[in-house]
Design a protein around this motif. Sequence first.
Motif, PDB file in Angstrom:
ATOM      1  N   LYS A 143      29.789  36.293  32.352  1.00  0.00           N
ATOM      2  CA  LYS A 143      31.283  36.110  31.608  1.00  0.00           C
ATOM      3  C   LYS A 143      31.738  37.251  31.610  1.00  0.00           C
ATOM      4  N   ILE A 144      31.599  37.966  30.752  1.00  0.00           N
ATOM      5  CA  ILE A 144      32.164  39.211  29.813  1.00  0.00           C
ATOM      6  C   ILE A 144      32.031  40.410  30.674  1.00  0.00           C
ATOM      7  N   ALA A 145      30.739  40.587  31.183  1.00  0.00           N
ATOM      8  CA  ALA A 145      30.661  42.034  31.846  1.00  0.00           C
ATOM      9  C   ALA A 145      31.838  41.232  33.281  1.00  0.00           C
ATOM     10  N   ASN A 146      31.756  40.644  33.395  1.00  0.00           N
ATOM     11  CA  ASN A 146      32.272  40.267  34.973  1.00  0.00           C
ATOM     12  C   ASN A 146      34.132  39.923  34.809  1.00  0.00           C
ATOM     13  N   VAL A 147      34.525  40.164  33.678  1.00  0.00           N
ATOM     14  CA  VAL A 147      35.954  40.275  33.171  1.00  0.00           C
ATOM     15  C   VAL A 147      36.405  41.050  32.729  1.00  0.00           C
ATOM     16  N   ALA A 148      35.724  43.117  32.467  1.00  0.00           N
ATOM     17  CA  ALA A 148      34.958  43.798  32.157  1.00  0.00           C
ATOM     18  C   ALA A 148      35.354  44.903  33.500  1.00  0.00           C
ATOM     19  N   ALA A 149      34.842  44.401  34.482  1.00  0.00           N
ATOM     20  CA  ALA A 149      34.617  44.755  35.768  1.00  0.00           C
ATOM     21  C   ALA A 149      35.909  44.927  36.396  1.00  0.00           C
ATOM     22  N   GLY A 150      36.678  43.448  36.621  1.00  0.00           N
ATOM     23  CA  GLY A 150      37.507  42.880  37.059  1.00  0.00           C
ATOM     24  C   GLY A 150      38.624  44.125  36.790  1.00  0.00           C
ATOM     25  N   ILE A 151      38.709  44.566  35.184  1.00  0.00           N
ATOM     26  CA  ILE A 151      40.135  45.532  34.710  1.00  0.00           C
ATOM     27  C   ILE A 151      39.432  46.980  35.099  1.00  0.00           C
ATOM     28  N   VAL A 152      38.180  47.818  35.106  1.00  0.00           N
ATOM     29  CA  VAL A 152      38.027  48.858  35.414  1.00  0.00           C
ATOM     30  C   VAL A 152      38.563  49.340  37.182  1.00  0.00           C
ATOM     31  N   VAL A 153      38.375  47.746  37.855  1.00  0.00           N
ATOM     32  CA  VAL A 153      38.858  48.548  39.116  1.00  0.00           C
ATOM     33  C   VAL A 153      39.939  48.173  39.789  1.00  0.00           C
ATOM     34  N   GLY A 154      40.346  47.947  38.729  1.00  0.00           N
ATOM     35  CA  GLY A 154      42.382  48.289  38.647  1.00  0.00           C
ATOM     36  C   GLY A 154      43.039  49.293  38.081  1.00  0.00           C
ATOM     37  N   LYS A 155      41.675  50.215  37.754  1.00  0.00           N
ATOM     38  CA  LYS A 155      41.875  51.604  37.405  1.00  0.00           C
ATOM     39  C   LYS A 155      41.961  52.632  38.082  1.00  0.00           C
ATOM     40  N   ILE A 156      42.724  53.643  38.194  1.00  0.00           N
ATOM     41  CA  ILE A 156      42.146  54.538  39.368  1.00  0.00           C
ATOM     42  C   ILE A 156      40.522  55.754  38.791  1.00  0.00           C
ATOM     43  N   GLY A 157      39.556  55.690  38.834  1.00  0.00           N
ATOM     44  CA  GLY A 157      38.872  56.569  38.525  1.00  0.00           C
ATOM     45  C   GLY A 157      37.766  56.126  38.348  1.00  0.00           C
ATOM     46  N   THR A 158      36.501  57.012  36.899  1.00  0.00           N
ATOM     47  CA  THR A 158      35.739  56.560  36.444  1.00  0.00           C
ATOM     48  C   THR A 158      36.115  56.339  35.104  1.00  0.00           C
ATOM     49  N   ALA A 159      36.353  54.783  34.825  1.00  0.00           N
ATOM     50  CA  ALA A 159      37.059  53.856  34.088  1.00  0.00           C
ATOM     51  C   ALA A 159      36.121  52.869  32.989  1.00  0.00           C
ATOM     52  N   ALA A 160      36.527  52.919  31.561  1.00  0.00           N
ATOM     53  CA  ALA A 160      35.891  51.391  30.366  1.00  0.00           C
ATOM     54  C   ALA A 160      37.415  50.630  30.645  1.00  0.00           C
ATOM     55  N   ALA A 161      36.385  49.283  29.788  1.00  0.00           N
ATOM     56  CA  ALA A 161      36.775  48.409  29.598  1.00  0.00           C
ATOM     57  C   ALA A 161      36.974  48.610  28.211  1.00  0.00           C
ATOM     58  N   THR A 162      38.277  47.588  27.368  1.00  0.00           N
ATOM     59  CA  THR A 162      38.194  47.516  26.098  1.00  0.00           C
ATOM     60  C   THR A 162      37.696  46.236  25.334  1.00  0.00           C
ATOM     61  N   LYS A 163      37.583  46.321  24.337  1.00  0.00           N
ATOM     62  CA  LYS A 163      37.186  44.548  23.593  1.00  0.00           C
ATOM     63  C   LYS A 163      38.875  43.899  23.628  1.00  0.00           C
ATOM     64  N   GLU A 164      39.497  44.514  23.136  1.00  0.00           N
ATOM     65  CA  GLU A 164      41.247  43.052  23.775  1.00  0.00           C
ATOM     66  C   GLU A 164      41.614  43.934  25.176  1.00  0.00           C
ATOM     67  N   GLU A 165      41.598  45.023  25.822  1.00  0.00           N
ATOM     68  CA  GLU A 165      41.444  44.402  27.649  1.00  0.00           C
ATOM     69  C   GLU A 165      40.678  42.712  27.858  1.00  0.00           C
ATOM     70  N   LEU A 180      40.628  37.111  29.001  1.00  0.00           N
ATOM     71  CA  LEU A 180      40.116  35.516  28.647  1.00  0.00           C
ATOM     72  C   LEU A 180      40.748  35.152  28.226  1.00  0.00           C
ATOM     73  N   LYS A 181      41.832  34.932  26.899  1.00  0.00           N
ATOM     74  CA  LYS A 181      43.270  34.213  26.581  1.00  0.00           C
ATOM     75  C   LYS A 181      43.882  33.593  28.321  1.00  0.00           C
ATOM     76  N   ALA A 182      44.262  34.220  28.815  1.00  0.00           N
ATOM     77  CA  ALA A 182      44.707  33.555  29.908  1.00  0.00           C
ATOM     78  C   ALA A 182      44.097  33.329  30.984  1.00  0.00           C
ATOM     79  N   HIS A 183      42.785  33.112  31.279  1.00  0.00           N
ATOM     80  CA  HIS A 183      41.347  33.085  32.140  1.00  0.00           C
ATOM     81  C   HIS A 183      40.709  32.575  31.171  1.00  0.00           C
ATOM     82  N   PRO A 184      40.425  31.753  30.766  1.00  0.00           N
ATOM     83  CA  PRO A 184      39.090  31.745  29.678  1.00  0.00           C
ATOM     84  C   PRO A 184      37.796  30.649  30.474  1.00  0.00           C
ATOM     85  N   TYR A 185      36.726  31.103  30.644  1.00  0.00           N
ATOM     86  CA  TYR A 185      35.381  30.439  31.258  1.00  0.00           C
ATOM     87  C   TYR A 185      35.131  29.114  30.332  1.00  0.00           C
ATOM     88  N   ALA A 186      35.026  28.329  31.163  1.00  0.00           N
ATOM     89  CA  ALA A 186      34.430  26.743  30.615  1.00  0.00           C
ATOM     90  C   ALA A 186      32.923  27.734  29.289  1.00  0.00           C
TER      91      ALA A 186
END
Length: 331
Positions: free
Chosen positions: A298-320, A325-331
Amino acid sequence: MTLSNVEKIFGNFKDKKILVIGDIILDRYIFGKVMRISPEAPVPVVEVYEEQYRLGGAANVANNIIALGGKVYLCGIIGKGSAGRIVRDLLTERGIQQDFIFDDIRRTTVKTRIIGGNQQIVRFDIEDRKRLEGKAKETFISMIKNGLNNFDAVIVSDYKKGVVSEELFRILVNHKKKNGSFVAVDPKVGHFRLYKQVSLITPNIVEASHGAEVEIKDEKTLIKAGFNLLKKLACDSVLITRGEEGMSLFEKQNSDVNVTHLPTVAKKVFDVTGAGDTVIATITLAYVAGASLVDAAKIANVAAGIVVGKIGTAAATKEEIMEVLKAHPYA
């Protein structure tokens, strides 16, 4: 999966050491504007305004672990030319340990992407895909044998550029059997026979279809492919990444298989480059930091959703990730 549990898992990231083994790639980006078509041929003329170098392949997996606050050592080979020096400079800048990297006579793999606006116009590659042989292979295998006991998990990032071999997996699987270590693999079509008895593989739809010998076209064939991969490879779990459809986790639990479908969380998709690197880095780090495999996915799924919104090879941070998750928490 509560936010407090996620915060606890994130707090454990700093104490976890991951060894990333695989094909190191230098990603080169040329950004520009397309204002006209060339009079010489029916191709766009790109007026360049910026050039960037980023870590790609196994190096991007390591970069994602660093972005999440984990400790990572990268194991692979680079060439002795200018591209190799750029890779080392980028690794140093990011704080990625280079003790397991050695220089070879082969060229460093370089992928050059020309971006016009937000669209990739063309990509051209410089690479050497010959298998490691002789002294280079001996050095590579020796480094891995001598270092495995120092890590909480191993990630193999296979881009089929000559680093990954049957002998490598014999060593990793034997270590897994003796020590219960976690071995995750980002696979490549044509190499599935090598991945037997690992902890986790993370194929995309195309890779899973080839590996399972099942054309995935709906949920029924998706589930069949997941079960086939578990059986054929005798691995512990399979995470199939499905692009805009999200992800599906197949996990052995005693004599049963637990299947979890995760819908995508991506709001906008600008570039899927390196999304698989983000997935395997995040799920592995989260799992060894105390998450269940389902919660790690679930955490990896969120991270992937973040990086595909960026241009080029990118990474997601814990803060992102936490913000999503705060806006769309998993059950």
